[in-house]
Motif scaffolding. Structure first.
Motif, PDB file in Angstrom:
ATOM      1  N   ILE A   1     -12.232  -6.113  -7.724  1.00 19.30           N
ATOM      2  CA  ILE A   1     -12.708  -5.340  -6.583  1.00 19.30           C
ATOM      3  C   ILE A   1     -11.927  -5.737  -5.330  1.00 19.30           C
ATOM      4  CG2 ILE A   1     -14.722  -4.652  -5.238  1.00 19.30           C
ATOM      5  CD1 ILE A   1     -14.774  -3.886  -8.248  1.00 19.30           C
ATOM      6  N   ALA A   2     -11.782  -7.031  -5.115  1.00 23.23           N
ATOM      7  CA  ALA A   2     -11.065  -7.505  -3.929  1.00 23.23           C
ATOM      8  C   ALA A   2      -9.600  -7.093  -3.961  1.00 23.23           C
ATOM      9  CB  ALA A   2     -11.180  -9.023  -3.819  1.00 23.23           C
ATOM     10  N   GLN A   3      -9.003  -7.087  -5.150  1.00 20.36           N
ATOM     11  CA  GLN A   3      -7.574  -6.821  -5.255  1.00 20.36           C
ATOM     12  C   GLN A   3      -7.251  -5.386  -5.640  1.00 20.36           C
ATOM     13  OE1 GLN A   3      -6.491  -9.873  -8.077  1.00 20.36           O
ATOM     14  NE2 GLN A   3      -6.846 -11.529  -6.612  1.00 20.36           N
ATOM     15  N   GLY A   4      -8.277  -4.616  -6.005  1.00 18.23           N
ATOM     16  CA  GLY A   4      -8.038  -3.278  -6.549  1.00 18.23           C
ATOM     17  C   GLY A   4      -7.316  -2.342  -5.603  1.00 18.23           C
ATOM     18  N   GLY A   5      -7.715  -2.324  -4.331  1.00 16.88           N
ATOM     19  CA  GLY A   5      -7.060  -1.433  -3.381  1.00 16.88           C
ATOM     20  C   GLY A   5      -5.590  -1.753  -3.250  1.00 16.88           C
ATOM     21  N   GLY A   6      -5.279  -3.024  -3.038  1.00 22.50           N
ATOM     22  CA  GLY A   6      -3.887  -3.445  -2.915  1.00 22.50           C
ATOM     23  C   GLY A   6      -3.116  -3.275  -4.204  1.00 22.50           C
ATOM     24  N   ALA A   7      -3.789  -3.488  -5.340  1.00 24.35           N
ATOM     25  CA  ALA A   7      -3.104  -3.360  -6.633  1.00 24.35           C
ATOM     26  C   ALA A   7      -2.641  -1.931  -6.858  1.00 24.35           C
ATOM     27  CB  ALA A   7      -4.035  -3.802  -7.755  1.00 24.35           C
ATOM     28  N   GLY A   8      -3.454  -0.945  -6.504  1.00 23.96           N
ATOM     29  CA  GLY A   8      -3.047   0.447  -6.657  1.00 23.96           C
ATOM     30  C   GLY A   8      -1.831   0.772  -5.821  1.00 23.96           C
ATOM     31  N   LYS A   9      -1.809   0.243  -4.606  1.00 26.22           N
ATOM     32  CA  LYS A   9      -0.646   0.428  -3.725  1.00 26.22           C
ATOM     33  C   LYS A   9       0.607  -0.172  -4.358  1.00 26.22           C
ATOM     34  CE  LYS A   9       1.065  -1.211   0.808  1.00 26.22           C
ATOM     35  NZ  LYS A   9       2.336  -1.779   0.314  1.00 26.22           N
ATOM     36  N   VAL A  10       0.502  -1.421  -4.815  1.00 25.26           N
ATOM     37  CA  VAL A  10       1.648  -2.117  -5.387  1.00 25.26           C
ATOM     38  C   VAL A  10       2.159  -1.393  -6.628  1.00 25.26           C
ATOM     39  CG1 VAL A  10       2.318  -4.225  -6.602  1.00 25.26           C
ATOM     40  CG2 VAL A  10       1.065  -4.374  -4.444  1.00 25.26           C
ATOM     41  N   LEU A  11       1.240  -0.985  -7.515  1.00 22.21           N
ATOM     42  CA  LEU A  11       1.670  -0.346  -8.756  1.00 22.21           C
ATOM     43  C   LEU A  11       2.346   0.997  -8.475  1.00 22.21           C
ATOM     44  CD1 LEU A  11       1.592  -0.779 -11.873  1.00 22.21           C
ATOM     45  CD2 LEU A  11      -0.209   0.951 -11.850  1.00 22.21           C
ATOM     46  N   ALA A  12       1.791   1.770  -7.551  1.00 17.58           N
ATOM     47  CA  ALA A  12       2.409   3.052  -7.211  1.00 17.58           C
ATOM     48  C   ALA A  12       3.815   2.848  -6.665  1.00 17.58           C
ATOM     49  CB  ALA A  12       1.541   3.801  -6.205  1.00 17.58           C
ATOM     50  N   GLU A  13       4.014   1.799  -5.883  1.00 18.20           N
ATOM     51  CA  GLU A  13       5.355   1.488  -5.380  1.00 18.20           C
ATOM     52  C   GLU A  13       6.300   1.122  -6.518  1.00 18.20           C
ATOM     53  OE1 GLU A  13       3.880  -0.232  -1.007  1.00 18.20           O
ATOM     54  OE2 GLU A  13       4.371  -1.609  -2.648  1.00 18.20           O
ATOM     55  N   TRP A  14       5.829   0.305  -7.454  1.00 19.13           N
ATOM     56  CA  TRP A  14       6.649  -0.073  -8.612  1.00 19.13           C
ATOM     57  C   TRP A  14       7.134   1.179  -9.340  1.00 19.13           C
ATOM     58  CZ3 TRP A  14       9.318  -4.036  -9.644  1.00 19.13           C
ATOM     59  CH2 TRP A  14       8.863  -5.349  -9.517  1.00 19.13           C
ATOM     60  N   ILE A  15       6.191   2.096  -9.609  1.00 19.27           N
ATOM     61  CA  ILE A  15       6.497   3.254 -10.447  1.00 19.27           C
ATOM     62  C   ILE A  15       7.367   4.266  -9.700  1.00 19.27           C
ATOM     63  CG2 ILE A  15       5.481   5.233 -11.636  1.00 19.27           C
ATOM     64  CD1 ILE A  15       3.055   3.436 -12.280  1.00 19.27           C
ATOM     65  N   VAL A  16       6.992   4.603  -8.474  1.00 21.48           N
ATOM     66  CA  VAL A  16       7.680   5.669  -7.737  1.00 21.48           C
ATOM     67  C   VAL A  16       8.989   5.180  -7.126  1.00 21.48           C
ATOM     68  CG1 VAL A  16       7.486   7.288  -5.810  1.00 21.48           C
ATOM     69  CG2 VAL A  16       5.493   6.835  -7.269  1.00 21.48           C
ATOM     70  N   ASP A  17       8.961   4.005  -6.504  1.00 18.77           N
ATOM     71  CA  ASP A  17      10.121   3.519  -5.756  1.00 18.77           C
ATOM     72  C   ASP A  17      10.988   2.539  -6.538  1.00 18.77           C
ATOM     73  OD1 ASP A  17       9.053   4.944  -3.575  1.00 18.77           O
ATOM     74  OD2 ASP A  17       7.889   3.202  -2.918  1.00 18.77           O
ATOM     75  N   GLY A  18      10.422   1.918  -7.568  1.00 15.42           N
ATOM     76  CA  GLY A  18      11.166   0.909  -8.305  1.00 15.42           C
ATOM     77  C   GLY A  18      11.116  -0.465  -7.671  1.00 15.42           C
TER      78      GLY A  18
END
Length: 814
Positions: free
Chosen positions: A364-381
């Motif tokens: 819960i604490a990390q979920g918001g930031g984790a979604g941001k990080v993962l989307a960056e990994w996938i879209v931006d590399g």
């Protein structure tokens, strides 16, 4: 299903808070044709029984960034997606019982201030003013985080899901994924309702992530390193005094954490929620007679209150009000744990276009930031912050089931423990040992772990205190200090030998190998028979990795990198090299010795047929102590020396001969001191994607005039015109008992102007040294700054851009 999607850009497997956050953030980045699959209802796994605490506190810069982002997102999310949520930012108080805990708090508070948070250090009297029901007589102080609090896990998950749906994303509930098939660069995800073809797939399956991970093994994957813990928290009945306090003040009590006892205590309605992390903990689904069920959705285990009795008793003494109420409910549910307690977030090791966003202990604490990080990994590399702390590739082939269970229980039972710089955790040890391990132990080696490999940190003498308790300090002094000094002096005055197993090592060969590498690295390749350092940048010109490149032939190379970089750099090289180029990971077949110091030629000479007059950065095949070896004229200690590389079977004779000839064994602590005196950078400390190559002071390793369009070239060309915003500096620090740890704030007056990337005592120069990044206009030699070390500021002076020890490199070229 007539409307079942058969194609998507991304398929996410798992509908907890992290999966929904990833779907939401992919949509925010413009990828709105993605699908999330959930086997049951959203939140059915760990999310539904989570307590919902949302702290920002961490002693990891990247984890703090991720958690801070979550608090900022959750504060605006309800209004943004029009989904009301119960989010209480009550603030939190972390209690300290010791000077060492207060030092930890001071460091975390400084990092928080750097990130823009108003974290404060409190006296016991100030704690009492904020929390009138608490006993403070035995406290040293506390840390107060005003952004901390709690949120309803189901509501935040549904809010993220609604936001994603409103932007066009698809969520399919009661649709378990059943497998995957790789199709070229893409994937087919199989379900009972049909197949979905996609470009990228994400394992966000929570405590089922290991099962999902098995589907990827035929395509280069591995068993996901994780285990499952039983975590209990209890809810009390309502307490009239809490109700009266809430009505009088209009707000809830701050969340309380007694980290030295290991629990949190939170107001829940007008009662309490007590969550312990007990040393007497329990793993689940870890043996053949306790198998993981096919579906554990919305289920719990029965209570096991005996395990937490001592902690409950302590909490009642700390807040006597709690003793006036009975227990109304106990929640005992599964929480996944990786071996270090941090999530697996990023590229799936060995598997193209597959990602992990799983094994979140604090989802819960990390979920918001984790979604941001993962989307960056996938879209931006790449990601905004360097996220090596969570990168799944940080674990390699030593994380078997036994290791994961041992480490998971150790981390859980020490959830709030301080991670002192000289402390080594005992669980899961001896997974990888050098061929000279027994000889190192016989010399007094005190071992540490580096990508699973046992290496000596320092060498104890008879009578030295080697008990774990001796390491419970942030200060440099301890039983090791005199030994590190002696080891550094041996390298300075005579000859030292360091056993360095686990260097990541890749053999590259085949027609076109040289040209392929030129297109990957930022600089030049060495000539045949020579070696140099090469760097790889991401598309922003930031530092992905550093490799030692040994050229054996026109198209034949050995690339050597940090032990922890093994799977990271393997994937990097594999993606860059075209078909027909052979890439072989030979890490485990060879060992390395560093033989260094002004007498190293005298020590090695009688033992080898090598030409020891060959210059710096040369390498050659030879025999040492009658055994075949490869000698490289280089030394990370920054003195005359060689790396001796040999097959595992041949190394014991070589090591024994060097010891017999008078070489003194030295360890990793001494090596760190020696390399900092030379300004040599360490990977994922001084060298990370938080910095560009120009910011990192690596200008001489960048060839912008070469014809190859290497990754990051355009960004580095632009940065060259504008000038870097930060600059790498070496600082001499007027430190007291402790040297500057990673990410200590650098101050100019009342302004934070940079951060340290590493720090240590230099035994050859007799001073405390910090390497760091500072605003470019303050990087001139002689500039006076201050570095904040565990809450106190110390004068720090920028040094000339050259090594502190042997600035002209005369000794290592001798």
């Amino acid at each position: 299903m007539s409307d079942f999607p058969t194609q998507a850009r991304v398929v996410i497997i798992g509908g907890g808070v992290v999966g929904c956050s990833a779907l939401y953030h992919l949509a925010k980045k413009g990828w709105t044709d993605c699908v999330l699959l959930e086997k049951n209802e959203l939140t059915a796994g760990s999310t539904w029984h989570a307590a919902g605490n949302v702290p920002t506190f961490s002693t990891s810069w990247s984890i703090m960034n991720m958690q801070r982002y979550s608090t900022e997102l959750y504060a605006r999310l309800g209004a943004e997606v029009d989904y009301p949520m119960n989010y209480h930012q009550t603030g939190s108080i972390r209690l300290a019982h010791s000077k060492e805990r207060m030092q930890e708090f001071e460091r975390a508070a400084a990092m928080g201030r750097y990130q823009g948070m108003d974290i404060k250090i409190l006296t016991p009297e100030e704690v009492k003013a904020l929390y009138p029901f608490i006993e403070t007589h035995d406290l040293a102080g506390a840390l107060y985080d005003p952004n901390d609090g709690d949120i309803d896990p189901a509501q935040v998950t549904q809010a993220l899901a609604k936001g994603a749906r409103d932007m066009g994303q698809r969520i399919i509930r009661f649709c378990p994924a059943t497998g995957v098939t790789q199709t070229g660069d893409g994937w087919i995800v199989h379900t009972d309702k049909g197949d979905i073809a996609c470009d990228h797939v994400v394992n966000a399956a929570g405590y089922y992530a290991q099962r999902v991970g098995e589907w990827f093994k035929p395509y280069g994957g591995r068993t996901v390193p994780m285990m499952v813990m039983s975590h209990q928290y209890l809810l009390t009945e309502e307490i009239p005094e809490i109700e009266a306090h809430t009505k009088a003040t209009g707000k809830k009590l701050p969340l309380l954490r007694d980290v030295d006892v290991s629990y949190y205590l939170r107001q829940e309605k007008h009662g309490y929620n007590l969550g312990p992390y007990e040393p007497n903990c329990r793993a689940h689904w870890d043996t053949s007679d306790d198998p993981m069920p096919e579906d554990f959705s919305f289920q719990l285990w029965s209570d096991d209150l005996d395990r937490i009795e001592d902690i409950v008793t302590d909490a009642m003494a700390r807040v006597p009000l709690m003793a006036r109420s009975g227990v109304s409910r106990v929640i005992n549910g599964p929480i996944p744990y990786a071996p270090d307690g941090l999530p697996l977030l990023g590229p799936m090791p060995g598997v193209k276009n597959a990602f992990e966003a799983c094994v979140f202990t604090f989802g819960i604490a990390q979920g918001g930031g984790a979604g941001k990080v993962l989307a960056e990994w996938i879209v931006d590399g790449h990601t905004e912050w360097d996220m090596w702390s969570c990168d799944p590739r940080r674990f390699t082939d030593y994380t078997d089931h036994d290791y994961c269970v041992q480490k998971g229980m150790e981390v859980y039972g020490n959830e709030y423990a301080m991670h002192f710089p000289r402390h080594e955790w005992p669980a899961g040890r001896n997974k990888k040992r050098s061929p000279v391990h027994d000889q190192v132990i016989a010399q007094g080696g005190q071992m540490g772990v580096y990508n699973g490999w046992e290496r000596a940190n320092w060498f104890a003498q008879p009578g030295d205190d080697t008990a774990p308790e001796a390491t419970h300090t942030w200060e440099r002094s301890g039983p090791w200090q005199q030994r590190i000094r002696e080891e550094c002096e041996a390298v300075r005055d005579h000859c030292g030998v360091l056993d360095l197993p686990g260097f990541s090592r890749f053999a590259i060969s085949g027609e076109g190998a040289a040209e392929a590498l030129r297109g990957l690295i930022t600089g030049a390749l060495p000539k045949v028979g020579r070696m140099n350092l090469v760097y790889v940048a991401d598309s922003r010109g930031r530092i992905l990795t550093e490799m030692s490149c040994l050229r054996r032939g026109e198209d034949e190379f050995t690339m050597i990198t940090a032990a922890s970089a093994q799977w990271h750099d393997r994937d990097l090289l594999r993606a860059a090299l075209p078909e027909g180029i052979r890439l072989e990971d030979v890490t485990t077949t060879r060992d390395t010795l560093i033989v260094t110091g002004p007498k190293s030629r005298e020590i090695l000479g009688p033992l080898t047929d090598a030409d020891l007059a060959r210059g710096w950065l040369s390498h050659q095949d030879a025999t040492v102590a009658g055994q075949p070896a490869h000698l490289v004229r280089v030394s990370f200690a920054g003195d005359l020396g060689w790396e001796v590389h040999a097959l595992n079977d041949h190394m014991p004779d070589i090591y024994a001969a060097l010891l017999a000839a008078g070489a003194k064994p030295f360890g990793m602590y001494a090596l760190n001191s020696l390399r900092i005196e030379k300004g040599y950078r360490a990977w994922k400390g001084d060298l990370s994607t938080d910095y560009s190559l120009f910011e990192g002071g690596l200008d001489r390793f960048v060839r912008l005039d070469k014809v190859q369009d290497f990754p990051g070239k355009a960004a580095l060309l632009a940065e060259q015109k504008e000038g870097p915003k930060k600059r790498f500096v070496t600082l001499l620090v007027d430190a007291a008992e402790a040297d500057a740890p990673y990410m200590s704030c650098l101050w100019k007056g009342d302004e934070i102007v940079g951060e340290t990337t590493s720090g240590d005592w230099g035994y050859r120069v007799g001073a405390s040294i910090a390497l760091g990044m500072v605003r470019a206009d303050l990087a001139s030699p002689g500039t006076e700054l201050e570095v904040e070390i565990y809450g106190s500021k110390h004068r720090a002076v920028v040094q000339p851009d050259q090594p502190l020890w042997d600035p002209d490199n005369l000794r290592l070229r001798a």
